[in-house]
Design a protein around this motif. Structure first.
Motif, PDB file in Angstrom:
ATOM      1  N   GLY A 182     -32.446 -42.689  51.371  1.00 22.21           N
ATOM      2  CA  GLY A 182     -32.494 -41.931  50.120  1.00 22.21           C
ATOM      3  C   GLY A 182     -32.522 -42.826  48.904  1.00 22.21           C
ATOM      4  N   GLY A 206     -32.250 -34.879  45.123  1.00 21.95           N
ATOM      5  CA  GLY A 206     -31.258 -35.605  45.922  1.00 21.95           C
ATOM      6  C   GLY A 206     -30.147 -36.151  45.046  1.00 21.95           C
ATOM      7  N   ILE A 234     -29.495 -29.926  55.337  1.00 24.20           N
ATOM      8  CA  ILE A 234     -29.228 -30.847  54.224  1.00 24.20           C
ATOM      9  C   ILE A 234     -29.422 -32.255  54.767  1.00 24.20           C
ATOM     10  CG2 ILE A 234     -27.553 -31.663  52.496  1.00 24.20           C
ATOM     11  CD1 ILE A 234     -28.160 -28.731  52.092  1.00 24.20           C
ATOM     12  N   PRO A 235     -30.631 -32.804  54.707  1.00 23.87           N
ATOM     13  CA  PRO A 235     -30.855 -34.140  55.282  1.00 23.87           C
ATOM     14  C   PRO A 235     -29.885 -35.168  54.697  1.00 23.87           C
ATOM     15  CG  PRO A 235     -32.939 -33.112  54.732  1.00 23.87           C
ATOM     16  CD  PRO A 235     -31.870 -32.220  54.172  1.00 23.87           C
ATOM     17  N   PRO A 283     -37.727 -31.144  45.582  1.00 20.69           N
ATOM     18  CA  PRO A 283     -36.475 -31.645  46.140  1.00 20.69           C
ATOM     19  C   PRO A 283     -35.625 -32.385  45.096  1.00 20.69           C
ATOM     20  CG  PRO A 283     -38.379 -32.516  47.349  1.00 20.69           C
ATOM     21  CD  PRO A 283     -38.907 -31.812  46.141  1.00 20.69           C
ATOM     22  N   SER A 330     -33.885 -37.732  41.867  1.00 18.11           N
ATOM     23  CA  SER A 330     -32.714 -38.206  42.590  1.00 18.11           C
ATOM     24  C   SER A 330     -31.653 -38.525  41.549  1.00 18.11           C
ATOM     25  CB  SER A 330     -33.078 -39.452  43.400  1.00 18.11           C
ATOM     26  OG  SER A 330     -31.927 -39.905  44.081  1.00 18.11           O
ATOM     27  N   THR A 384     -30.570 -30.853  47.435  1.00 22.76           N
ATOM     28  CA  THR A 384     -31.141 -30.583  48.756  1.00 22.76           C
ATOM     29  C   THR A 384     -30.981 -31.729  49.752  1.00 22.76           C
ATOM     30  OG1 THR A 384     -33.300 -31.277  47.911  1.00 22.76           O
ATOM     31  CG2 THR A 384     -32.818 -28.925  47.881  1.00 22.76           C
ATOM     32  N   THR A 385     -30.746 -32.960  49.269  1.00 20.63           N
ATOM     33  CA  THR A 385     -30.485 -34.079  50.194  1.00 20.63           C
ATOM     34  C   THR A 385     -29.374 -34.937  49.615  1.00 20.63           C
ATOM     35  OG1 THR A 385     -32.037 -35.607  49.138  1.00 20.63           O
ATOM     36  CG2 THR A 385     -32.909 -34.258  50.938  1.00 20.63           C
ATOM     37  N   LEU A 437     -29.171 -39.089  54.192  1.00 28.33           N
ATOM     38  CA  LEU A 437     -29.949 -40.323  54.126  1.00 28.33           C
ATOM     39  C   LEU A 437     -29.039 -41.499  53.793  1.00 28.33           C
ATOM     40  CD1 LEU A 437     -32.686 -38.690  51.871  1.00 28.33           C
ATOM     41  CD2 LEU A 437     -32.745 -38.885  54.355  1.00 28.33           C
ATOM     42  N   SER A 445     -27.596 -38.917  49.827  1.00 29.36           N
ATOM     43  CA  SER A 445     -27.802 -40.276  50.309  1.00 29.36           C
ATOM     44  C   SER A 445     -26.575 -41.111  49.988  1.00 29.36           C
ATOM     45  CB  SER A 445     -29.047 -40.875  49.650  1.00 29.36           C
ATOM     46  OG  SER A 445     -29.349 -42.116  50.246  1.00 29.36           O
TER      47      SER A 445
END
Lengths: 561, 89
Positions: free
Chosen positions: A289, A486, A265-266, A484, A436, A507-508, A268, A510
């Motif tokens: 992000g 975010g 799970i990046p 993706p 996002s 998935t990400t 950011l 920020s």
């Protein structure tokens, strides 16, 4: 103490995972408006009172400035000048001729200048709060009561307030603040954002917080969102030990964001200027992000040139070679209007010509920005993604991605902040390369609660199951289409909510760089299956409060097994 | 009464910091000086609220007036200040 006070536990939303023990200091309530009753003194006697109070306030403010130093000193010096301003004093004198009390005349004179500044807008409008602060101090001096505003004792303290305004926190001596407790405001309030940014222990939205007595000792545990009043000596000792243990532990796990089962799970960073890039990297950000580009445009009468923008974007991208950097096109919002984008007054600015709508109405500005981004991308090694703010339809998505591709950008996406975009995420993501989710605005629009209005702040809670269900729609669409998804709102910075978001298909994540380590630590405690179970638990709740409580309970049950 | 005009050079006009620097300089001079825009009302030039309320922008012409005995040197200094970009300093 002669009598034993019962220990009580209060609950709210914890910000971060810190723990603090300290003495309560209450933020004084604002003074009531002075009455309009006629003075029993002569106008001359009232003028002497007013002049003395204005001069004494200026001295006091200057004193505080000298003690604070730095940027606060300049702010306070300017406030001192306002207190001794000759035009203001002349205005007070004229008002006293009509038989008002000094308190009322001072209050009215400051209010009229405040309204004048508010009408001028921009930087001067922001100074209007300074006038309010000076006005309150002069009136407090006249009435012989404690001046409202941030207290400044010589010992460390736990600050208890309804909520803190930006003007309050600018002057807060962070070295002395052990913790913040507020009765109002949710996890996206200004207090919460400040606490997260400066890594201050905080529990917000605590009902019963205002009953805490000045000087009493409390234990504030942000990881459980608990405030313990009148703790026993054993509890204080235990808290001090826990705190010492946590401090002694190596700061926080580092490395890439991942769940307990290794699912990546990046994590950011949300950034507002290229200058903040180094700090974000140091705190372990795996990329950016959300890069807000508004700073390039604030205070400007017209949009900056392609060259000027390109220079800034190149600086940013150069700090993240080989990493992902998501840049958001100019977002002139309800809370940050830009005159050259939309100059007409709107009755409901949050529902007006803002975000991508405003850019589309000024397409050259958007074209220049996207061109500058494409040029900067060509000069650097970062993986540049560009997204449009506040997209509400599939058609808007197509417009933005087509324009971006025409101008040479490779990865184009949209911000999901409007419920319509979340509900049609499967169609929007068929065209966009990524989505996002801006949880602050998505919450505002889902619950029809103005983010800037204190009276509806309690509704501004991204834990609300209605908001989470919309996040789930976007997550599901992303997984089906392999795109993706975010989250870049304050929700991603709440460690436990971050796990729920991942369970919903995000998935990400920020966030402000200061929040990265707490979120990284929490993710490592849960598997993807557990995150999905938490998400189902939260979705099944009836309210934000119940959702948070149910997931906290599930988390506790998991720890015990 | 001595009068001088000045063309405002500060890029954001006489707001905020430039206004604060200017009014402090007037106060330090000890002279009673007024400032007015074109045909507008004259206000006490040592008053930051008065000066801000005039809404003086970059490129505006303002008139400074004083009865001070040292009118020439006081006004020379103040005009010189207004004709520099105080935002850039």
């Amino acid at each position: 103490m002669s009598t034993h006070t019962l220990t009580a536990r209060l609950h709210g939303a914890g910000i971060g995972r810190g723990l603090a023990v300290g003495r309560v200091l209450r933020m004084p309530d604002p003074l009531p408006e002075p009455a309009t009753t006629a003075s029993t003194l002569t106008a001359a006697a009232e003028l002497t009172r007013a002049s003395t109070a204005l001069a004494a306030t200026a001295v006091d403010i200057r004193d505080r400035g000298a003690r604070a130093g730095g940027a606060a000193r300049d702010v306070l010096e300017a406030q001192a000048f306002m207190a001794e301003d000759p035009t203001l004093e002349a205005d007070v004198e004229a008002r006293l001729e009509t038989g008002l009390t000094a308190e009322r005349a001072v209050y009215e004179a400051f209010a009229s200048f405040r309204d004048l500044l508010l009408n001028m807008g921009g930087y001067m409008g922001e100074r209007a709060t300074d006038l309010n602060d000076v006005s309150q101090r002069v009136v407090a001096h006249l009435q012989g009561v404690k001046a409202p505003g941030i207290p400044n004792p010589d010992y460390p303290f736990v600050l208890v307030a309804r909520d803190l305004a930006p003007a309050d926190t600018a002057l807060l001596d962070l070295d002395k603040v052990l913790a913040l407790i507020t009765s109002d405001g949710g996890p996206t309030s200004h207090t919460a954002i400040l606490a997260r940014d400066k890594a201050i222990v905080a529990v917000v939205g605590v009902s019963g917080a205002l009953e805490l007595a000045e000087g009493e000792t409390v234990i504030v545990d942000a990881s459980t969102g608990t405030v313990t009043s009148a703790p026993s000596a054993d509890e204080v000792a235990a808290a001090e030990t826990t705190r010492a243990e946590r401090l002694a532990r190596p700061a926080a796990p580092t490395g890439a964001g991942a769940l307990a089962d290794g699912t990546s799970i990046p994590l950011l960073a949300n950034l507002g200027s290229a200058d903040a890039a180094a700090d974000a990297v140091a705190k372990g950000a795996e990329g950016v992000g959300l890069f807000r580009t508004e700073f390039l445009f604030l205070d400007a009468q017209s949009a900056p040139t392609v060259e000027a923008q390109q220079e800034q974007y190149t600086r940013l991208l150069a700090a993240f070679p080989g990493k992902k950097v998501v840049v958001r096109a100019l977002d002139a919002g309800a809370d940050k209007p830009l005159s050259f984008l939309n100059d007409s007054a709107e009755e409901n600015p949050a529902l007006g010509l803002r975000g991508l709508r405003a850019l589309r109405a000024n397409e050259q500005i958007l074209r220049d920005q996207l061109t500058a981004l494409a040029n900067a991308d060509a000069e650097t090694e970062a993986d540049l993604w560009v997204m449009a703010p506040m997209v509400s339809t599939v058609e808007e998505t197509r417009y933005f991605t087509a324009l971006g591709r025409e101008l040479g950008l490779k990865t184009l996406g949209v911000m999901v902040e409007v419920p319509s975009a979340a509900l049609l995420a499967d169609r929007i993501l068929a065209d966009a390369d990524f989505a996002s989710i801006g949880t602050n605005d998505l919450t505002q629009y889902t619950l029809a609660a103005d983010r800037l209005l204190g009276s509806v702040a309690a509704l501004q809670d991204p834990w609300h199951p209605a908001v989470l269900r919309l996040v789930g729609e976007v997550g599901r669409a992303g997984q089906t289409l392999g795109k993706p998804v975010g989250v870049c709102g304050e929700a991603a910075a709440d460690p436990l909510l971050a796990v729920v978001l991942v369970g919903l298909g995000v998935t990400t994540l920020s966030m402000s760089p200061a929040a990265l380590s707490d979120v990284r630590a929490e993710l490592l405690l849960h598997t993807l299956d557990e995150a999905k179970a938490f998400a189902l638990t939260a979705l099944a709740a009836n309210s934000a409060f119940e959702a948070r409580a149910a997931v906290l309970e599930a988390q506790a049950a998991q720890r015990d097994t | 009464m001595t009068e001088r005009t000045a063309l405002i050079a500060s890029s954001h006009g006489l707001h905020a910091r430039p206004a604060s620097l200017f009014t402090q300089a007037v106060a330090k001079s000890g002279a009673k000086v007024t400032i007015a825009k074109a045909e507008g009302k004259a206000v006490n030039a040592a008053s930051i609220l008065g000066v801000i309320s005039l809404g003086i922008e970059n490129g505006d012409t303002v008139t400074l007036s004083t009865d001070s005995a040292e009118a020439t040197s006081v006004l020379d200094d103040l005009v010189g200040m207004l004709e520099r970009d105080l935002d850039a300093e």
